[in-house]
Design a protein around this motif. Structure first.
Motif, PDB file in Angstrom:
ATOM      1  N   GLU A  83      50.437  50.553  45.214  1.00 11.06           N
ATOM      2  CA  GLU A  83      49.285  51.310  45.736  1.00 11.06           C
ATOM      3  C   GLU A  83      48.096  50.378  45.944  1.00 11.06           C
ATOM      4  O   GLU A  83      47.429  50.419  46.974  1.00 11.06           O
ATOM      5  CB  GLU A  83      48.909  52.431  44.767  1.00 11.06           C
ATOM      6  CG  GLU A  83      47.859  53.363  45.341  1.00 11.06           C
ATOM      7  CD  GLU A  83      46.993  54.018  44.281  1.00 11.06           C
ATOM      8  OE1 GLU A  83      47.316  53.912  43.087  1.00 11.06           O
ATOM      9  OE2 GLU A  83      45.967  54.599  44.666  1.00 11.06           O
ATOM     10  N   GLU A  84      47.845  49.517  44.956  1.00  8.57           N
ATOM     11  CA  GLU A  84      46.719  48.599  45.089  1.00  8.57           C
ATOM     12  C   GLU A  84      46.923  47.673  46.271  1.00  8.57           C
ATOM     13  O   GLU A  84      45.983  47.263  46.936  1.00  8.57           O
ATOM     14  CB  GLU A  84      46.548  47.791  43.800  1.00  8.57           C
ATOM     15  CG  GLU A  84      45.870  48.609  42.724  1.00  8.57           C
ATOM     16  CD  GLU A  84      45.803  47.900  41.388  1.00  8.57           C
ATOM     17  OE1 GLU A  84      46.316  46.770  41.286  1.00  8.57           O
ATOM     18  OE2 GLU A  84      45.235  48.482  40.465  1.00  8.57           O
ATOM     19  N   ARG A 133      44.878  48.055  49.870  1.00 11.57           N
ATOM     20  CA  ARG A 133      44.067  46.830  49.997  1.00 11.57           C
ATOM     21  C   ARG A 133      42.942  46.767  48.974  1.00 11.57           C
ATOM     22  O   ARG A 133      42.009  46.007  49.142  1.00 11.57           O
ATOM     23  CB  ARG A 133      43.459  46.703  51.404  1.00 11.57           C
ATOM     24  CG  ARG A 133      44.453  46.931  52.521  1.00 11.57           C
ATOM     25  CD  ARG A 133      45.371  45.740  52.630  1.00 11.57           C
ATOM     26  NE  ARG A 133      46.605  46.103  53.285  1.00 11.57           N
ATOM     27  CZ  ARG A 133      47.051  45.547  54.396  1.00 11.57           C
ATOM     28  NH1 ARG A 133      46.366  44.620  54.967  1.00 11.57           N
ATOM     29  NH2 ARG A 133      48.200  45.904  54.910  1.00 11.57           N
ATOM     30  N   VAL A 134      43.020  47.608  47.956  1.00 15.38           N
ATOM     31  CA  VAL A 134      41.968  47.572  46.948  1.00 15.38           C
ATOM     32  C   VAL A 134      42.155  46.326  46.075  1.00 15.38           C
ATOM     33  O   VAL A 134      41.232  45.838  45.441  1.00 15.38           O
ATOM     34  CB  VAL A 134      41.967  48.864  46.102  1.00 15.38           C
ATOM     35  CG1 VAL A 134      43.064  48.876  45.082  1.00 15.38           C
ATOM     36  CG2 VAL A 134      40.631  49.062  45.442  1.00 15.38           C
ATOM     37  N   GLU A 141      42.348  43.248  46.744  1.00 12.32           N
ATOM     38  CA  GLU A 141      41.514  42.079  47.026  1.00 12.32           C
ATOM     39  C   GLU A 141      40.143  42.189  46.360  1.00 12.32           C
ATOM     40  O   GLU A 141      39.603  41.207  45.853  1.00 12.32           O
ATOM     41  CB  GLU A 141      41.364  41.893  48.541  1.00 12.32           C
ATOM     42  CG  GLU A 141      40.705  40.588  48.877  1.00 12.32           C
ATOM     43  CD  GLU A 141      41.015  40.090  50.270  1.00 12.32           C
ATOM     44  OE1 GLU A 141      41.827  40.732  50.973  1.00 12.32           O
ATOM     45  OE2 GLU A 141      40.433  39.079  50.663  1.00 12.32           O
ATOM     46  N   VAL A 142      39.575  43.399  46.366  1.00 16.45           N
ATOM     47  CA  VAL A 142      38.283  43.594  45.699  1.00 16.45           C
ATOM     48  C   VAL A 142      38.433  43.341  44.199  1.00 16.45           C
ATOM     49  O   VAL A 142      37.593  42.711  43.572  1.00 16.45           O
ATOM     50  CB  VAL A 142      37.769  45.033  45.930  1.00 16.45           C
ATOM     51  CG1 VAL A 142      36.425  45.225  45.264  1.00 16.45           C
ATOM     52  CG2 VAL A 142      37.677  45.319  47.405  1.00 16.45           C
ATOM     53  N   ILE A 143      39.541  43.837  43.650  1.00 10.75           N
ATOM     54  CA  ILE A 143      39.735  43.721  42.204  1.00 10.75           C
ATOM     55  C   ILE A 143      39.902  42.252  41.804  1.00 10.75           C
ATOM     56  O   ILE A 143      39.281  41.790  40.844  1.00 10.75           O
ATOM     57  CB  ILE A 143      40.978  44.524  41.753  1.00 10.75           C
ATOM     58  CG1 ILE A 143      40.943  45.947  42.301  1.00 10.75           C
ATOM     59  CG2 ILE A 143      41.101  44.520  40.250  1.00 10.75           C
ATOM     60  CD1 ILE A 143      39.884  46.817  41.765  1.00 10.75           C
ATOM     61  N   VAL A 144      40.748  41.514  42.537  1.00 10.02           N
ATOM     62  CA  VAL A 144      41.004  40.138  42.101  1.00 10.02           C
ATOM     63  C   VAL A 144      39.826  39.219  42.408  1.00 10.02           C
ATOM     64  O   VAL A 144      39.805  38.089  41.943  1.00 10.02           O
ATOM     65  CB  VAL A 144      42.303  39.543  42.699  1.00 10.02           C
ATOM     66  CG1 VAL A 144      43.506  40.290  42.191  1.00 10.02           C
ATOM     67  CG2 VAL A 144      42.259  39.515  44.203  1.00 10.02           C
ATOM     68  N   ALA A 145      38.841  39.720  43.171  1.00 13.83           N
ATOM     69  CA  ALA A 145      37.612  38.943  43.320  1.00 13.83           C
ATOM     70  C   ALA A 145      36.747  39.094  42.068  1.00 13.83           C
ATOM     71  O   ALA A 145      35.781  38.364  41.893  1.00 13.83           O
ATOM     72  CB  ALA A 145      36.845  39.405  44.553  1.00 13.83           C
ATOM     73  N   VAL A 172      38.372  40.116  38.704  1.00 13.61           N
ATOM     74  CA  VAL A 172      39.152  39.738  37.517  1.00 13.61           C
ATOM     75  C   VAL A 172      40.345  38.907  37.951  1.00 13.61           C
ATOM     76  O   VAL A 172      40.834  39.037  39.064  1.00 13.61           O
ATOM     77  CB  VAL A 172      39.685  40.974  36.745  1.00 13.61           C
ATOM     78  CG1 VAL A 172      38.565  41.763  36.143  1.00 13.61           C
ATOM     79  CG2 VAL A 172      40.529  41.843  37.636  1.00 13.61           C
ATOM     80  N   LYS A 173      40.810  38.090  37.039  1.00 14.56           N
ATOM     81  CA  LYS A 173      42.009  37.289  37.311  1.00 14.56           C
ATOM     82  C   LYS A 173      43.193  38.231  37.461  1.00 14.56           C
ATOM     83  O   LYS A 173      43.291  39.216  36.736  1.00 14.56           O
ATOM     84  CB  LYS A 173      42.276  36.339  36.153  1.00 14.56           C
ATOM     85  CG  LYS A 173      41.246  35.248  36.039  1.00 14.56           C
ATOM     86  CD  LYS A 173      41.943  33.898  35.971  1.00 14.56           C
ATOM     87  CE  LYS A 173      41.085  32.770  36.489  1.00 14.56           C
ATOM     88  NZ  LYS A 173      40.872  32.767  37.937  1.00 14.56           N
ATOM     89  N   LEU A 203      48.248  39.558  47.605  1.00 14.86           N
ATOM     90  CA  LEU A 203      47.462  39.432  48.842  1.00 14.86           C
ATOM     91  C   LEU A 203      48.326  39.058  50.029  1.00 14.86           C
ATOM     92  O   LEU A 203      47.828  38.706  51.087  1.00 14.86           O
ATOM     93  CB  LEU A 203      46.360  38.385  48.641  1.00 14.86           C
ATOM     94  CG  LEU A 203      45.335  38.766  47.583  1.00 14.86           C
ATOM     95  CD1 LEU A 203      44.325  37.666  47.410  1.00 14.86           C
ATOM     96  CD2 LEU A 203      44.641  40.056  47.957  1.00 14.86           C
ATOM     97  N   TYR A 224      50.788  40.199  52.854  1.00 16.31           N
ATOM     98  CA  TYR A 224      51.259  41.388  53.544  1.00 16.31           C
ATOM     99  C   TYR A 224      52.343  40.965  54.514  1.00 16.31           C
ATOM    100  O   TYR A 224      52.492  39.797  54.822  1.00 16.31           O
ATOM    101  CB  TYR A 224      50.106  42.073  54.259  1.00 16.31           C
ATOM    102  CG  TYR A 224      48.997  42.410  53.316  1.00 16.31           C
ATOM    103  CD1 TYR A 224      49.167  43.393  52.345  1.00 16.31           C
ATOM    104  CD2 TYR A 224      47.791  41.717  53.351  1.00 16.31           C
ATOM    105  CE1 TYR A 224      48.167  43.692  51.457  1.00 16.31           C
ATOM    106  CE2 TYR A 224      46.774  42.017  52.465  1.00 16.31           C
ATOM    107  CZ  TYR A 224      46.968  43.010  51.520  1.00 16.31           C
ATOM    108  OH  TYR A 224      45.974  43.307  50.640  1.00 16.31           O
ATOM    109  N   ARG A 264      58.584  29.348  46.142  1.00 13.02           N
ATOM    110  CA  ARG A 264      57.368  28.631  46.524  1.00 13.02           C
ATOM    111  C   ARG A 264      56.137  29.330  45.941  1.00 13.02           C
ATOM    112  O   ARG A 264      55.206  28.677  45.482  1.00 13.02           O
ATOM    113  CB  ARG A 264      57.271  28.554  48.038  1.00 13.02           C
ATOM    114  CG  ARG A 264      56.283  27.500  48.491  1.00 13.02           C
ATOM    115  CD  ARG A 264      56.463  27.115  49.930  1.00 13.02           C
ATOM    116  NE  ARG A 264      56.452  28.284  50.781  1.00 13.02           N
ATOM    117  CZ  ARG A 264      57.366  28.539  51.712  1.00 13.02           C
ATOM    118  NH1 ARG A 264      58.354  27.708  51.901  1.00 13.02           N
ATOM    119  NH2 ARG A 264      57.293  29.622  52.442  1.00 13.02           N
TER     120      ARG A 264
END
Lengths: 449, 321
Positions: free
Chosen positions: A232-233, A237-238, A240-244, A246-247, A431, A433, A444
């Motif tokens: 869902e995250e 696309r939520v 990207e906001v979250i990992v900006a 928190v790690k 991140l 898609y 990789r």
């Protein structure tokens, strides 16, 4: 730390407030109870209600054993004196008729009766020949030949009749022969461990089975919940906001812990609810109009069911297997969620993880039947099946402490490896898609992060 | 050092098949509105993700507000609006905002107060209707964009990074966004945004950096960039439109490097060494009546075309936004 709490809190509150959570928590036990106990209860019921009716006994023994068998069938099927239950009243009166005939005429008569059964004029017939008295062999032919309950009753009737007949032949008094032929045994097994008596062996195995199966269900339910959450995250696309903020590792850990806490909450409610109903069972049942005498009987039956004794060491080990097993699979499910872009893809990509999980559960029955076998030992040491098999083994038979510790140690290492691997896949995959990664691309991703 | 909001030094990022960003260096002074310009696929999003430490560069270093960007604490002073936007659909608006605020370290006691302020400002909480209890999925697309925007600014960041912020915005939200950017700048905050819409950048930015194919083409204050590239562009307005003869004059590559017909006037970029007087005479000689002949500063759009060239256009460049 504050951020990890924020992630855990969100996972927890959003799931616990969800309508589905409430629904499953309330109706889950009802549903599981229904699918586990209803079939068993129904087959027991149909066995108990099985009544041999409308049976012909072909007696070619020339000894009158046919009449004895018929008497026994009537006796077994007669309602117990004083039984005025609806089932007893509904049961059709048993009609057993005996035909005495010569061996020579038997084959022809059998043919005629087969035609009668085929035309539904008769349910079935029992054939007793000269060999029956000597060897105990007899034949039943009928439409209900596959019914276990009715087969058992015929067999019991036949055995009793033959035993009393042969006892009388060697000079035993008729009434004594009859009493002897009715004698029954009932074997209760109890497990003995290093610590002494450890309760009923059956109860131990059942307890272990419930434990293994619960973990399996928990992994499936909550592992899939984690997978869907990650997906869902990703799709909204939520991520990207979250990992900006928190790690990804913190996000992953928060998810696994938050969903784990949801699972614990659910179990706690179930266990507390179960304990409550168990403690209130008497008043509950009598309020539902149960017969006090039957209740007292049930009470004494329940009292004789001794709960298996669990040492503190076993208890700690069981909890560790549960927690580590959940963590191992939860991180793998999260990695799968990060790899894929849709639920359809997830259903495919999750297969390898499911196969690991199922490889443990398919050995539950063999391990339960023989908890000391080589198979049981191997499966309880392999990290991916250990969380399911080891608790089963430990409750079914004593396991050397060294083996338990070794299994736990291996599981801890496997957990660390799974978390390490998943965190890396998660970090890159969250991140990414588009196309699902091939195995080489996955490699990789793992090296990259 | 400390008067820079962002400093990127020699950053490169390669993926298996291609180079996303190659030895990029740039500096953004505090208190400016900075535009990161380039066609789609130029490496803008990769650069922004590296600034935010979402992905690690292969080489180079990034400093944010005087601290290395690997310092987790500095990320709390940043606000980020990604190009691909989205929120938890099933969560209530207030819960989503609380969560985003907590992730940025806003004290829980202060959260609701701030959220209310922003919701009122964005008219998501009025006397008639309070949207904060609604689930995100029940909001219109425009309202969801507002919620996302609040989430970016809720913790009052010193540096705000917006990736393609105007894409997909309705005119009202675009206006609200522009107003907010201006207000942030007035309050001394730094705003960095990426766009491929040159008009937006030209209106809003104090300074820009143009990148193409992962490399910096030029950077600096907008005024300086325009001055450097000035002197070779002429706006030519003709009565009754362009005649074939004028068309022929503008097609002379010795005189004119490029002519961009804007209908009401033609933006003419002179060839190297060509004299505007010569152009004027040649156009008059065709008998055309001139309404406007003016040496102008080129638009960012023109500079972009000039410096990045047609390849940039082919790769998805769109200057008219």
């Amino acid at each position: 730390m504050g951020k990890l709490w924020a992630v855990i809190r969100r996972e927890y509150l959003e799931r616990v407030r969800n309508k589905w959570f409430i629904f499953v928590t309330i109706f889950g036990p009802v549903f599981f109870g229904a699918i586990t106990f209803l079939p068993a209860a129904m087959s027991v019921r149909s066995m108990r209600n099985a009544r041999v009716s409308d049976v012909r006994v072909l007696d070619a023994t020339g000894t009158g054993v046919g009449e004895r068998v018929a008497d026994r069938i009537r006796a077994i099927n007669a309602p117990a004196p004083g039984d005025t239950s609806a089932a007893a009243r509904r049961a059709p009166a048993t009609q057993v008729t005996v035909e005495t005939l010569e061996m020579a005429a038997l084959a022809a008569r059998e043919e005629a009766l087969v035609a009668d059964v085929a035309a539904e004029r008769l349910t079935g017939f029992l054939v007793l020949d000269t060999g029956t008295v000597r060897t105990g062999d007899a034949r039943y032919l009928g439409r209900n030949a596959s019914s276990v309950g009715e087969g058992n009753q015929l067999e019991a009737a036949l055995r009793r009749a033959l035993i009393s007949f042969r006892l009388e032949q060697i000079g035993v008094d008729g009434s004594i022969a009859d009493t002897v032929s009715r004698f029954r045994v009932d074997l209760a097994t109890e497990r003995i461990t290093d610590k002494g008596r450890a309760g009923s062996g059956f109860a131990g195995a059942i307890f272990g089975f419930i434990l293994s199966f619960t973990l399996y269900m928990a992994i499936i339910l909550y592992g899939q919940a984690i997978l869907r959450g990650v997906l869902e995250e990703k799709t909204t696309r939520v991520a990207e906001v979250i990992v900006a903020s928190v790690k990804p590792d913190v996000l992953l850990a928060g998810k696994v812990l938050g969903v784990g806490a949801v699972g614990l909450t659910q179990f706690f409610i179930w266990i507390a609810g179960g304990a409550f109903f168990w403690s209130q069972r008497m008043s509950l049942m009598s309020s539902m109009g149960a017969d006090p005498a039957a209740l007292a009987a049930a009470q004494s039956g329940a009292a004789s069911f001794t709960f298996p004794t669990i040492t503190p060491f076993t208890m700690v080990a069981l909890v560790l297997f549960f927690v580590l097993g959940y963590t191992f699979y939860a991180s793998l499910f999260a990695a799968v969620g990060a790899m894929v872009g849709s639920q359809e893809e997830a259903n495919q990509a999750v297969q390898p993880v499911m196969m690991l999980l199922v490889s443990g559960i398919i050995f539950v029955q063999p391990v339960m039947l023989n908890p000391t076998s080589g198979l049981a030992r191997t499966m309880s040491l392999l990290p991916f099946s250990a969380p399911i098999i080891m608790p089963l083994r430990m409750t079914a038979a004593p396991v050397p402490a060294l083996e338990v510790l070794g299994s736990l140690g291996g599981l801890v290492l496997a957990c660390l490896a799974a978390i390490w691997l998943s965190a890396r896949i998660y970090r890159v995959g969250l991140l990414m898609y588009g196309k699902r990664p091939s195995l080489r691309e996955l490699g990789r991703w793992i090296r990259q992060s | 050092m400390t008067d820079l909001a962002l400093e990127i030094r020699g950053v490169s990022k390669r993926y298996a098949a291609h180079v996303a960003v190659e030895s990029l260096s740039l500096a953004v002074p505090k208190g400016t509105v900075y535009g990161l310009l380039g066609p789609n696929g130029a490496g803008k999003t990769t650069t922004i993700r590296m600034i935010l430490n979402i992905i690690a560069p292969d080489t180079g270093a990034i400093t944010l507000l005087g601290r290395p960007n690997t310092d987790a604490a500095v990320l709390d002073r940043l606000g980020y609006l990604p190009e691909e936007r989205g929120l938890y659909k099933k969560m209530a608006v207030r819960d989503v905002l609380r969560f985003l605020g907590e992730l940025k370290g806003v004290p829980r006691g202060e959260l609701d107060h701030r959220i209310d302020g922003w919701l009122e400002r964005m008219s998501l909480r009025t006397a008639e209707k309070d949207w904060s209890k609604q689930k995100v999925e029940e909001l219109s697309r425009g309202m969801q964009q507002k919620v996302q925007f609040i989430g970016t600014l809720l913790h009052d960041p010193e540096l705000v990074i917006l990736d393609e912020p105007f894409s997909g915005l309705d005119p009202i939200n675009a206006q609200a966004l522009k107003d907010t950017v201006v207000e942030l700048r007035q309050r001394g905050k730094t705003v960095i945004f990426s766009t491929h819409l040159m008009d937006n950048a030209e209106r809003l930015c104090d300074a820009v950096c143009i990148i193409a194919k992962g490399q910096k083409v030029l950077d600096g204050a907008v005024a300086a960039v325009k001055a450097e590239n000035a002197g070779r562009t002429v706006a030519l307005g003709l009565e009754g439109g362009m005649s074939p003869a004028v068309h022929a004059v503008l097609g002379d590559r010795a005189l004119v490097a490029r002519a961009d017909d804007h209908n009401r006037f033609v933006e003419v970029e002179l060839a190297a060494g060509a004299d505007p007087q010569q152009l004027l005479q040649r156009v008059l000689a065709t008998g055309a009546r001139i309404e406007r002949f003016e040496r102008v500063q080129p638009s960012l759009h023109q500079i972009f075309l000039q410096r990045v060239g047609a390849t940039g256009v082919e790769e998805g460049m769109s200057g008219h936004g």
